[in-house]
Design an enzyme around this catalytic site. Structure first.
Site, PDB file in Angstrom:
ATOM      1  N   CYS A 152       0.818  -1.215   0.000  1.00  9.03           N
ATOM      2  CA  CYS A 152       0.000   0.000   0.000  1.00  9.03           C
ATOM      3  C   CYS A 152       0.852   1.265   0.000  1.00  9.03           C
ATOM      4  O   CYS A 152       0.688   2.136  -0.843  1.00  9.03           O
ATOM      5  CB  CYS A 152      -0.937  -0.023   1.208  1.00  9.03           C
ATOM      6  SG  CYS A 152      -1.804   1.536   1.414  1.00  9.03           S
TER       7      CYS A 152
ATOM      8  N   CYS B 291      -1.207   1.633  -3.274  1.00  6.43           N
ATOM      9  CA  CYS B 291      -2.248   2.670  -3.118  1.00  6.43           C
ATOM     10  C   CYS B 291      -1.704   4.097  -3.034  1.00  6.43           C
ATOM     11  O   CYS B 291      -2.193   4.991  -3.722  1.00  6.43           O
ATOM     12  CB  CYS B 291      -3.063   2.416  -1.855  1.00  6.43           C
ATOM     13  SG  CYS B 291      -3.397   0.699  -1.517  1.00  6.43           S
TER      14      CYS B 291
ATOM     15  N   LYS C 155       0.366   5.334  -6.099  1.00  6.12           N
ATOM     16  CA  LYS C 155      -0.612   5.331  -7.210  1.00  6.12           C
ATOM     17  C   LYS C 155      -1.519   6.556  -7.133  1.00  6.12           C
ATOM     18  O   LYS C 155      -1.735   7.257  -8.109  1.00  6.12           O
ATOM     19  CB  LYS C 155      -1.430   4.032  -7.144  1.00  6.12           C
ATOM     20  CG  LYS C 155      -2.522   3.839  -8.170  1.00  6.12           C
ATOM     21  CD  LYS C 155      -3.854   4.426  -7.840  1.00  6.12           C
ATOM     22  CE  LYS C 155      -4.450   4.086  -6.533  1.00  6.12           C
ATOM     23  NZ  LYS C 155      -4.967   2.771  -6.375  1.00  6.12           N
TER      24      LYS C 155
ATOM     25  N   TYR D  78      -8.360  -3.508 -11.558  1.00  8.33           N
ATOM     26  CA  TYR D  78      -8.059  -2.235 -10.903  1.00  8.33           C
ATOM     27  C   TYR D  78      -6.766  -1.612 -11.439  1.00  8.33           C
ATOM     28  O   TYR D  78      -6.721  -0.444 -11.812  1.00  8.33           O
ATOM     29  CB  TYR D  78      -7.803  -2.466  -9.407  1.00  8.33           C
ATOM     30  CG  TYR D  78      -8.973  -2.671  -8.494  1.00  8.33           C
ATOM     31  CD1 TYR D  78      -9.433  -1.630  -7.694  1.00  8.33           C
ATOM     32  CD2 TYR D  78      -9.575  -3.918  -8.346  1.00  8.33           C
ATOM     33  CE1 TYR D  78     -10.458  -1.813  -6.776  1.00  8.33           C
ATOM     34  CE2 TYR D  78     -10.600  -4.108  -7.444  1.00  8.33           C
ATOM     35  CZ  TYR D  78     -11.041  -3.053  -6.656  1.00  8.33           C
ATOM     36  OH  TYR D  78     -12.056  -3.254  -5.764  1.00  8.33           O
TER      37      TYR D  78
ATOM     38  N   GLU E  40      -6.444   1.757 -13.643  1.00  5.09           N
ATOM     39  CA  GLU E  40      -5.913   2.955 -12.984  1.00  5.09           C
ATOM     40  C   GLU E  40      -4.663   3.468 -13.703  1.00  5.09           C
ATOM     41  O   GLU E  40      -4.514   4.670 -13.940  1.00  5.09           O
ATOM     42  CB  GLU E  40      -5.606   2.645 -11.516  1.00  5.09           C
ATOM     43  CG  GLU E  40      -6.882   2.418 -10.717  1.00  5.09           C
ATOM     44  CD  GLU E  40      -6.654   2.122  -9.235  1.00  5.09           C
ATOM     45  OE1 GLU E  40      -7.598   2.257  -8.465  1.00  5.09           O
ATOM     46  OE2 GLU E  40      -5.532   1.730  -8.855  1.00  5.09           O
TER      47      GLU E  40
ATOM     48  N   HIS F  15     -27.537  21.068  -1.486  1.00  2.00           N
ATOM     49  CA  HIS F  15     -27.627  21.720  -2.787  1.00  2.00           C
ATOM     50  C   HIS F  15     -26.661  22.898  -2.892  1.00  2.00           C
ATOM     51  O   HIS F  15     -26.494  23.617  -1.916  1.00  2.00           O
ATOM     52  CB  HIS F  15     -29.062  22.223  -2.965  1.00  2.00           C
ATOM     53  CG  HIS F  15     -29.320  22.782  -4.312  1.00  2.00           C
ATOM     54  ND1 HIS F  15     -29.400  22.005  -5.445  1.00  2.00           N
ATOM     55  CD2 HIS F  15     -29.491  24.073  -4.711  1.00  2.00           C
ATOM     56  CE1 HIS F  15     -29.620  22.787  -6.482  1.00  2.00           C
ATOM     57  NE2 HIS F  15     -29.681  24.041  -6.070  1.00  2.00           N
TER      58      HIS F  15
ATOM     59  N   GLU G  54     -26.484  15.163  -4.366  1.00  4.49           N
ATOM     60  CA  GLU G  54     -27.903  15.291  -4.015  1.00  4.49           C
ATOM     61  C   GLU G  54     -28.765  14.343  -4.845  1.00  4.49           C
ATOM     62  O   GLU G  54     -29.862  13.969  -4.462  1.00  4.49           O
ATOM     63  CB  GLU G  54     -28.386  16.736  -4.123  1.00  4.49           C
ATOM     64  CG  GLU G  54     -28.415  17.317  -5.511  1.00  4.49           C
ATOM     65  CD  GLU G  54     -28.807  18.809  -5.494  1.00  4.49           C
ATOM     66  OE1 GLU G  54     -29.899  19.122  -5.009  1.00  4.49           O
ATOM     67  OE2 GLU G  54     -28.003  19.640  -5.958  1.00  4.49           O
TER      68      GLU G  54
END
Ligand code: NDP
Length: 464
Positions: A43, A48, A51, A180, A184, A439, A444
Site C-alpha cells: 500500500c 495505493c 498510485k 483495478y 488505474e 444543494h 444530491e
C-alpha cells in the site's frame, strides 16, 4: 516466564502486519516484526499511496483544459516526470518513517530481515542467521504482481512495481489486464500524455463491477483517447534493436511501445517461506489457507492480508489485524466482516461502489427497483467537458433496502465511503428519500431519485 522469545512474531511489515504488531505491543506484549524490504508494504511503498499521487498528477492536464471555461488563461504547461518521482519518493519515505516510529513507540522490536518459518513456533532470521521462538506467529507477507512468466518476452515487461520507478515517462505504453491496476494505470499514463493502449481478454474491463459502471468508464476512457481493445490478449513481446518493444496481440496485430505493462492479478508471497515445514497449508493459488479467525492449519500460526485469498484491499488487511488482536490478545473472538465492503477504482472518471451490482442481484432477489441517474456534473458545464456522472441505487423491492450503490464520476471514492455506511447499516430507499438534499452538489442526486428508472421482477426488466 514464557518459554518463547516473543508473545507474537509478525512476518511482514505491510498494513496488516504493522497494525497487528503495534496494537499487540501497545497492550504490553513482547512483539517482534520482521520486514525484509521497507515498512509500509504494498500500500505505502508500491501501491495505493504512490498510485494515488500519480492519479493526482495525471489529472492536471484536464484541470488546465477545464480552467479556460472558468475564465483562466493557462499559459504553456509542461510536465516533468523526475520531479513527480522525487516528490512521490519523499512522501513514501515520510510515511515509511511514520510506520517505523509508531511501531517503536508501541514497543515492538523491529527486525530488518527476511524471516522464514522453521516450525509453528520457530522463525529463522536470514539477515543474522538467528533462530527465535514465539508463542504466536502472524504471517502478513502480502503478494506481488503475477509475472505472467509463460508469455514469451514477459521479461521485457514491467508491472506496477517498476511503473513506480521508471527512469523516463514512455511515449507509448501497452497495458495488459482489465482490473483495478490496469485501468488505474491506463488513466494515469494517458493523463500524463502517454499514448496508451489497454488490452483485455474479456468482453469489457472491470469484470465483477456493475455493468453500467463498466460501460460508463470504458466509454469515458475511450472518449479521452485511451485505446481499449477487448477480447484480445498479448501473446509475445519482443525487444527491437532500438531498445523499444513490439507487443504481439492474439488478434494478429503488432503494437509498438516504449513500455509494456502487465497487470494480470497478483500472487501471494508464499514461496520459500517455510510454510510446509511449519504445517501451514496453501490453496491451489499458493495462498495460505485460513479459517474464519485467520488461523492457518498450523497451531499458533495465523495469516492475514494479501497472502491469504480473502479480499485484496488494504482496509481489509487492517481490519483482519484488529480482529486477530481482539481474538487472541483481548479475549473477544471476532471474525473479520468482509460483507458489503465499499471500494473505489481510481480510474478517470472515478468509480465508487458498495454492495451488489445489479447483474448479481438479479440472481438473488425476486424484485429489484433500479434508480439510475446520468447527468453532466455542474463543474463540467462551464468547462465544456461532456463527461457524464452516473449514480445507481439497487433496491430490494420487497424490503426496500438499498443493497447496492454505484457511482461513476468526480469524487466517487469519497462519496462511496459515506454511502457505504448507509448500505452496511441496511438503510432503505425511504431513509434515502427522507434525507434532505445538499444543494448544489452532485451527490444530491442520491436522495432525489424518487421513482425507479425500471424494475427487474423475476429476472424480467419492466418499465424501461
Ligand atoms: P485484478 O484481479 O483486479 O485484475 C486482473 C486482470 O488481469 C483481470 O482483468 C483479469 O481478467 C486479467 N487476467 C488475469 N489472468 C490473465 C491472463 N492469463 N491473461 C490475460 N488477462 C488476465 O488484479 P490487479 O492486478 O488489477 O489488482 C490486484 C488486486 O489489488 C485487485 O484485485 C484489488 O483487490 C487490489 N487493488 C485495489 C485497488 C483499489 O482499491 N483502488 C487498486 C489496485 C489494486 P479477467 O477479468 O478476465 O479475470
Amino acid at each position: 516466564m514464557s518459554r518463547f522469545d516473543y508473545d507474537l512474531f509478525v512476518i511482514g511489515g505491510g498494513s496488516g502486519g504493522v497494525r497487528a504488531a503495534r496494537r499487540t505491543a501497545a497492550l504490553g506484549h513482547r512483539v517482534a516484526i520482521a520486514e525484509e524490504y521497507r515498512f509500509g508494504g504494498t500500500c505505502v511503498i508500491r501501491g495505493c499511496v504512490p498510485k494515488k499521487l500519480f492519479v493526482y498528477a495525471s489529472q492536471y492536464s484536464e484541470h488546465f483544459e477545464d480552467a479556460r471555461g472558468y475564465g483562466w488563461s493557462v499559459g504553456e504547461t509542461a510536465f516533468d516526470w523526475s520531479s513527480l518521482m522525487a516528490a512521490k519518493d519523499a512522501e513514501v519515505q515520510r510515511l515509511e518513517d511514520i510506520y517505523s516510529r509508531n511501531l517503536e513507540k508501541a514497543g515492538a522490536q523491529i527486525l530488518k530481515s527476511r524471516a522464514v518459518l522453521e516450525g509453528p513456533n520457530t522463525i529463522r532470521l536470514l539477515a543474522t542467521d538467528q533462530r527465535v521462538t514465539a508463542e504466536r506467529v502472524l504471517i502478513a507477507v502480502g503478494g506481488r504482481p503475477n509475472p505472467f512468466a509463460d508469455m514469451p518476452g514477459a521479461e521485457h515487461c514491467i508491472t506496477s512495481e517498476q511503473a513506480f520507478h521508471l527512469k523516463r515517462l514512455p511515449e507509448r505504453i501497452v497495458i495488459l489486464g482489465g482490473g483495478y491496476i490496469a485501468v488505474e494505470f491506463a488513466n494515469i499514463f494517458h493523463g500524463l500524455g502517454v499514448q496508451t493502449t489497454l488490452i483485455y481478454r474479456g468482453h469489457n474491463i472491470l469484470a465483477g463491477f456493475d455493468t453500467d459502471l463498466r460501460e460508463g468508464v470504458a466509454q469515458a476512457m475511450r472518449a479521452k483517447g485511451i485505446d481499449i481493445r477487448c477480447e484480445d490478449t498479448l501473446q509475445e513481446v519482443r525487444q527491437k534493436p532500438d531498445g523499444r518493444f513490439e507487443a504481439h496481440l492474439k488478434s494478429g496485430e503488432w503494437l509498438d511501445a516504449d513500455e509494456v505493462m502487465l497487470a494480470v492479478g497478483r500472487k501471494p508471497n508464499t514461496e520459500n517461506l517455510g510454510c510446509e515445514t511449519a504445517g501451514v497449508e496453501l490453496d491451489h493459488l499458493g495462498a495460505i489457507k485460513i479459517d474464519d479467525y485467520s488461523r492457518t492449519t498450523a497451531q499458533n500460526v495465523w495469516a492475514l492480508g494479501d497472502v491469504t485469498n480473502r479480499l485484496q484491499l488494504t482496509p481489509v488487511a487492517i481490519h483482519e489485524a484488529m480482529c486477530f488482536v481482539d481474538t487472541e490478545f483481548l479475549g473477544k473472538p471476532t471474525m473479520p466482516d468482509i460483507e458489503t465492503v465499499p471500494t473505489a477504482v481510481f480510474s478517470q472518471p472515478e468509480i465508487g461502489t458498495v454492495g451488489v451490482p445489479e447483474c448479481a442481484a438479479v440472481d438473488k432477489y425476486r424484485h429489484l427497483d433500479i434508480y439510475l441517474a446520468r447527468f453532466r456534473p455542474m463543474r463540467n458545464i462551464l468547462a465544456g467537458r461532456n463527461e457524464q456522472m452516473m449514480m445507481k441505487l439497487v433496491v430490494d423491492g420487497e424490503t426496500r433496502k438499498v443493497i447496492g450503490a454505484h457511482i461513476l464520476g468526480p469524487d466517487a471514492g469519497e462519496l462511496v465511503q459515506v454511502l457505504g455506511i448507509c448500505v452496511k447499516a441496511g438503510l432503505t430507499k425511504d431513509d434515502f428519500d427522507r434525507t434532505m438534499a445538499v444543494h448544489p452538489t452532485a451527490a444530491e442526486e442520491l436522495v432525489t431519485m424518487y421513482e425507479p428508472s425500471y424494475s427487474v421482477i423475476d429476472g424480467e426488466v419492466q418499465g424501461r
